[in-house]
Design a protein around this motif. Sequence first.
Motif, PDB file in Angstrom:
ATOM      1  N   ALA A   3       0.837  -1.197   0.000  1.00  0.00           N
ATOM      2  CA  ALA A   3       0.000   0.000   0.000  1.00  0.00           C
ATOM      3  C   ALA A   3       0.873   1.248   0.000  1.00  0.00           C
ATOM      4  O   ALA A   3       1.980   1.259   0.546  1.00  0.00           O
ATOM      5  CB  ALA A   3      -0.911  -0.005   1.216  1.00  0.00           C
ATOM      6  N   GLY A  31      -3.833   3.139  -1.211  1.00  0.00           N
ATOM      7  CA  GLY A  31      -4.112   1.870  -1.864  1.00  0.00           C
ATOM      8  C   GLY A  31      -2.875   1.244  -2.456  1.00  0.00           C
ATOM      9  O   GLY A  31      -1.739   1.618  -2.138  1.00  0.00           O
ATOM     10  N   ASP A  32      -3.110   0.264  -3.340  1.00  0.00           N
ATOM     11  CA  ASP A  32      -2.011  -0.383  -4.053  1.00  0.00           C
ATOM     12  C   ASP A  32      -2.311  -0.305  -5.546  1.00  0.00           C
ATOM     13  O   ASP A  32      -3.016   0.607  -5.986  1.00  0.00           O
ATOM     14  CB  ASP A  32      -1.797  -1.824  -3.563  1.00  0.00           C
ATOM     15  CG  ASP A  32      -3.053  -2.694  -3.707  1.00  0.00           C
ATOM     16  OD1 ASP A  32      -3.991  -2.298  -4.429  1.00  0.00           O
ATOM     17  OD2 ASP A  32      -3.076  -3.788  -3.109  1.00  0.00           O
ATOM     18  N   ALA A 116      -6.138  -2.484   0.525  1.00  0.00           N
ATOM     19  CA  ALA A 116      -4.781  -2.950   0.196  1.00  0.00           C
ATOM     20  C   ALA A 116      -4.062  -3.522   1.413  1.00  0.00           C
ATOM     21  O   ALA A 116      -2.853  -3.344   1.578  1.00  0.00           O
ATOM     22  CB  ALA A 116      -3.974  -1.810  -0.428  1.00  0.00           C
TER      23      ALA A 116
END
Length: 209
Positions: A3, A31-32, A116
């Motif tokens: 992440a 997030g990723d 994530a």
Amino acid sequence: MTARVDHLVTSGTFSLDGGTWEVDNNVWIVGDESEAVVIDAAHDADAIAAALAGRALRAIVCTHAHDDHIDAAPALAEATGAPVLLHPDDLPLWRLTHPDRAPDGELSDGQTITVAGVELTVLHTPGHAPGAVCLHAPALGTVFTGDTLFSGGPGATGRSFSHFPTIVESIRTRLLTLPPETVVRTGHGDSTTVGEEAPHLQEWIDRGH
């Protein structure tokens, strides 16, 4: 995948109590490569969607409901299918901007939002607004404070729905208790750390702004 935090600055206006001001807002994306959440969909839904780069948007989290932090939220939700989440104490402010479109879900103190593999814990921090929240991500060593805490002190409390003693108490009990190395990612301007801001608490109280 790991992440990360992406940062976008969008520009527009903030209006309340009969006044309007030009503002630049920080939009944070956590997030990723495959999924993300957006913290404060400010001003420009297209720019935020472009920054997502095709990732699945799991939620649009509102730190509070001043118009400069939520004006693009409905359009981003429509474009992505993501729910808009807001603390219910800020519904009166939300309705000033979006009278015909309610948020999709509520934020509550202690709630966790996972994206994530990282948990964001909701901290209810009223004062700048009744339903203001911060999002603490221990795994990322950061807290997203919206307009509750800035580099240099508390958010503004001179307008409707705000209260200075309340914001100071929120900061003292919910934010300055976090590890001092925690990075404070704010709603406007530069980031700071808990350790950088903590020694100045009494100065803010004396200043009473």
